[in-house]
Design a protein around this motif. Structure first.
Motif, PDB file in Angstrom:
ATOM      1  N   ASN A   1       0.921  -1.205  -0.052  1.00 35.45           N
ATOM      2  CA  ASN A   1       0.157   0.010   0.089  1.00 35.45           C
ATOM      3  C   ASN A   1       0.589   1.205   0.096  1.00 35.45           C
ATOM      4  N   LYS A   2       0.092   2.429   0.275  1.00 37.23           N
ATOM      5  CA  LYS A   2       1.103   3.758   0.149  1.00 37.23           C
ATOM      6  C   LYS A   2       1.966   3.761   1.277  1.00 37.23           C
ATOM      7  N   LYS A   3       1.803   2.910   2.420  1.00 38.79           N
ATOM      8  CA  LYS A   3       2.608   3.100   3.544  1.00 38.79           C
ATOM      9  C   LYS A   3       3.704   2.020   3.227  1.00 38.79           C
ATOM     10  N   TYR A   4       3.813   1.314   2.365  1.00 43.83           N
ATOM     11  CA  TYR A   4       5.020   0.257   1.904  1.00 43.83           C
ATOM     12  C   TYR A   4       4.617  -0.921   2.895  1.00 43.83           C
ATOM     13  N   GLU A   5       3.448  -1.075   3.433  1.00 44.99           N
ATOM     14  CA  GLU A   5       2.903  -2.526   3.998  1.00 44.99           C
ATOM     15  C   GLU A   5       2.172  -3.334   3.120  1.00 44.99           C
ATOM     16  N   LEU A   6       2.766  -4.563   3.360  1.00 42.35           N
ATOM     17  CA  LEU A   6       2.409  -5.660   2.474  1.00 42.35           C
ATOM     18  C   LEU A   6       1.050  -5.947   2.486  1.00 42.35           C
ATOM     19  N   ILE A   7       0.036  -5.816   1.197  1.00 37.59           N
ATOM     20  CA  ILE A   7      -1.000  -6.297   1.104  1.00 37.59           C
ATOM     21  C   ILE A   7      -1.317  -7.795   0.915  1.00 37.59           C
ATOM     22  N   HIS A   8      -0.463  -8.125  -0.232  1.00 37.53           N
ATOM     23  CA  HIS A   8      -0.515  -9.359  -0.829  1.00 37.53           C
ATOM     24  C   HIS A   8       0.762  -9.891  -1.425  1.00 37.53           C
ATOM     25  N   GLU A   9       1.071 -11.276  -1.327  1.00 37.70           N
ATOM     26  CA  GLU A   9       2.183 -11.584  -2.290  1.00 37.70           C
ATOM     27  C   GLU A   9       1.594 -12.840  -2.943  1.00 37.70           C
ATOM     28  N   GLU A  10       2.080 -12.970  -4.208  1.00 35.45           N
ATOM     29  CA  GLU A  10       1.424 -13.719  -5.427  1.00 35.45           C
ATOM     30  C   GLU A  10       2.416 -14.130  -6.508  1.00 35.45           C
ATOM     31  N   THR A  11       2.543 -15.411  -6.807  1.00 36.58           N
ATOM     32  CA  THR A  11       2.972 -15.755  -8.088  1.00 36.58           C
ATOM     33  C   THR A  11       2.151 -15.317  -9.261  1.00 36.58           C
ATOM     34  N   ILE A  12       2.836 -14.534 -10.020  1.00 34.12           N
ATOM     35  CA  ILE A  12       1.917 -13.914 -11.077  1.00 34.12           C
ATOM     36  C   ILE A  12       2.349 -14.813 -12.614  1.00 34.12           C
ATOM     37  N   GLN A  13       3.598 -15.159 -12.699  1.00 28.83           N
ATOM     38  CA  GLN A  13       3.503 -16.029 -13.719  1.00 28.83           C
ATOM     39  C   GLN A  13       4.736 -16.876 -13.725  1.00 28.83           C
ATOM     40  N   THR A  14       4.533 -18.165 -14.112  1.00 33.96           N
ATOM     41  CA  THR A  14       5.658 -19.246 -14.254  1.00 33.96           C
ATOM     42  C   THR A  14       6.018 -19.446 -15.663  1.00 33.96           C
ATOM     43  N   GLY A  15       7.550 -19.568 -15.767  1.00 37.82           N
ATOM     44  CA  GLY A  15       7.842 -19.641 -17.119  1.00 37.82           C
ATOM     45  C   GLY A  15       8.734 -20.976 -17.321  1.00 37.82           C
ATOM     46  N   THR A  16       9.903 -20.878 -18.264  1.00 37.79           N
ATOM     47  CA  THR A  16      10.606 -22.141 -18.544  1.00 37.79           C
ATOM     48  C   THR A  16      11.786 -22.172 -17.849  1.00 37.79           C
ATOM     49  N   LEU A  17      12.912 -22.792 -18.198  1.00 38.58           N
ATOM     50  CA  LEU A  17      14.081 -22.952 -17.554  1.00 38.58           C
ATOM     51  C   LEU A  17      14.707 -21.565 -17.625  1.00 38.58           C
ATOM     52  N   ASP A  18      14.660 -20.767 -18.557  1.00 37.13           N
ATOM     53  CA  ASP A  18      15.639 -19.505 -18.707  1.00 37.13           C
ATOM     54  C   ASP A  18      14.649 -18.448 -19.256  1.00 37.13           C
ATOM     55  N   GLU A  19      13.234 -18.229 -18.977  1.00 41.07           N
ATOM     56  CA  GLU A  19      12.632 -17.337 -19.449  1.00 41.07           C
ATOM     57  C   GLU A  19      11.178 -17.166 -18.777  1.00 41.07           C
ATOM     58  N   VAL A  20      10.716 -16.103 -18.441  1.00 39.53           N
ATOM     59  CA  VAL A  20       9.117 -15.863 -17.785  1.00 39.53           C
ATOM     60  C   VAL A  20       9.057 -14.428 -18.598  1.00 39.53           C
ATOM     61  N   ALA A  21       7.694 -14.426 -18.585  1.00 38.51           N
ATOM     62  CA  ALA A  21       6.953 -13.233 -19.295  1.00 38.51           C
ATOM     63  C   ALA A  21       6.142 -12.626 -18.124  1.00 38.51           C
ATOM     64  N   LEU A  22       6.122 -11.353 -18.061  1.00 36.12           N
ATOM     65  CA  LEU A  22       5.348 -10.428 -17.222  1.00 36.12           C
ATOM     66  C   LEU A  22       4.969  -9.308 -18.052  1.00 36.12           C
ATOM     67  N   TYR A  23       3.522  -9.074 -18.116  1.00 34.55           N
ATOM     68  CA  TYR A  23       2.995  -8.194 -19.084  1.00 34.55           C
ATOM     69  C   TYR A  23       2.327  -6.804 -18.099  1.00 34.55           C
ATOM     70  N   PRO A  24       2.616  -5.845 -18.575  1.00 37.05           N
ATOM     71  CA  PRO A  24       1.983  -4.614 -17.931  1.00 37.05           C
ATOM     72  C   PRO A  24       0.526  -4.657 -17.463  1.00 37.05           C
ATOM     73  N   ARG A  25      -0.408  -4.945 -18.633  1.00 42.45           N
ATOM     74  CA  ARG A  25      -1.768  -4.847 -18.488  1.00 42.45           C
ATOM     75  C   ARG A  25      -2.270  -5.667 -17.145  1.00 42.45           C
ATOM     76  N   PRO A  26      -1.729  -6.992 -17.296  1.00 46.90           N
ATOM     77  CA  PRO A  26      -2.419  -7.770 -16.196  1.00 46.90           C
ATOM     78  C   PRO A  26      -2.089  -7.470 -14.771  1.00 46.90           C
ATOM     79  N   LEU A  27      -0.565  -7.142 -14.816  1.00 42.07           N
ATOM     80  CA  LEU A  27      -0.233  -6.654 -13.604  1.00 42.07           C
ATOM     81  C   LEU A  27      -0.724  -5.504 -13.049  1.00 42.07           C
ATOM     82  N   MET A  28      -1.086  -4.457 -13.779  1.00 41.85           N
ATOM     83  CA  MET A  28      -1.791  -3.187 -13.638  1.00 41.85           C
ATOM     84  C   MET A  28      -3.294  -3.767 -12.944  1.00 41.85           C
ATOM     85  N   ARG A  29      -3.731  -4.480 -13.751  1.00 49.53           N
ATOM     86  CA  ARG A  29      -5.335  -4.844 -13.343  1.00 49.53           C
ATOM     87  C   ARG A  29      -5.167  -5.276 -11.792  1.00 49.53           C
TER      88      ARG A  29
END
Length: 237
Positions: free
Chosen positions: A125-153
């Motif tokens: 949050n704005k006070k730098y307190e943890l709201i939530h922790e989440e695995t957003i994306q799982t990739g391959t041995l040497d690559e993982v994609a993270l896209y702005p739109r779902p992260l912003m949502r």
């Protein structure tokens, strides 16, 4: 009259080992501590030979718990989850910027042993307190994609104003690739108009971590490429 069965010798040994542990847990060598733990998973077996064999094969308790053939056992997975929850609880006790070492410990425990790349996000949050922790994306041995739109949502759903990004390098080297650097800049640029800030991007290697914040890779300063970060053919995700 049937002859009463004798208890296996390891039962008495385990009881003595438990008593020593309760008296001075720090005094037990690694193989005995592992033996005691394995005895909880396999109460009807002598675990001393297996404990010694596992330590010899994998080199350390870390190797046994995170990289051995036992790492998928339900008891080991339970241990992992207990450790994760304890660390998250510690991080929630104060603003995350005051607990950055604990965040590093969390990332080390939960991610440095993974065989595939994962992106996890700490939503603050704005006070730098943890709201939530989440695995957003799982990739391959040497690559993982993270896209702005779902992260912003997700940020909007959680009412998060600040983020800490964490991902792992299964190769063991925590230094950022060119794709890692480009991705971080792209996310910063996309989230900035919505007043969502990336406080850090941590890359976990096998034995060490790389912090974009500590190395000056965040903000308005031009990002420099590390000589050690070899071109890998990746394009910004």
């Amino acid at each position: 009259m049937s002859t009463p069965q004798k208890k296996p010798l390891y039962i008495g040994h385990r009881q003595r080992l438990k008593a020593r542990f309760l008296t001075a847990p720090q005094a037990l060598p690694d193989y005995e501590l592992l033996e005691l733990f394995l005895g909880l998973l396999y109460p009807r077996k002598d675990m001393k030979p297996l404990a010694k064999t596992l330590l010899e094969k994998h080199g350390s308790l870390w190797g046994v718990f995170f990289r051995s053939e036992l790492s998928s056992h339900w008891g080991i997975l339970c241990f992992h989850e207990i450790a994760r929850r304890l660390l998250i609880r510690e991080i929630q006790q104060a603003p995350v910027l005051n607990n950055i070492d604990k965040v590093m410990n969390y990332a080390y425990i939960t991610m440095s042993h993974l065989s595939q790349e994962e992106f996890r996000v700490f939503f603050l949050n704005k006070k730098y307190e943890l709201i939530h922790e989440e695995t957003i994306q799982t990739g391959t041995l040497d690559e993982v994609a993270l896209y702005p739109r779902p992260l912003m949502r997700r940020c909007l759903e959680l009412n998060s104003a600040n983020l800490i990004l964490i991902h792992n390098h299964p190769s063991g080297d925590p230094r950022p690739s060119r794709a890692d650097i480009a991705l971080t800049h792209a996310l910063e640029t996309a989230l900035f108009p919505f007043q969502i800030h990336i406080l850090d991007h941590i890359i976990m290697g096998k034995y060490a971590a790389f912090s974009f914040r500590e190395e000056g890779y965040l903000g308005q300063k031009p990002i420099r490429s590390q000589k050690a970060a070899e071109p890998d053919g990746d394009t910004p995700q």
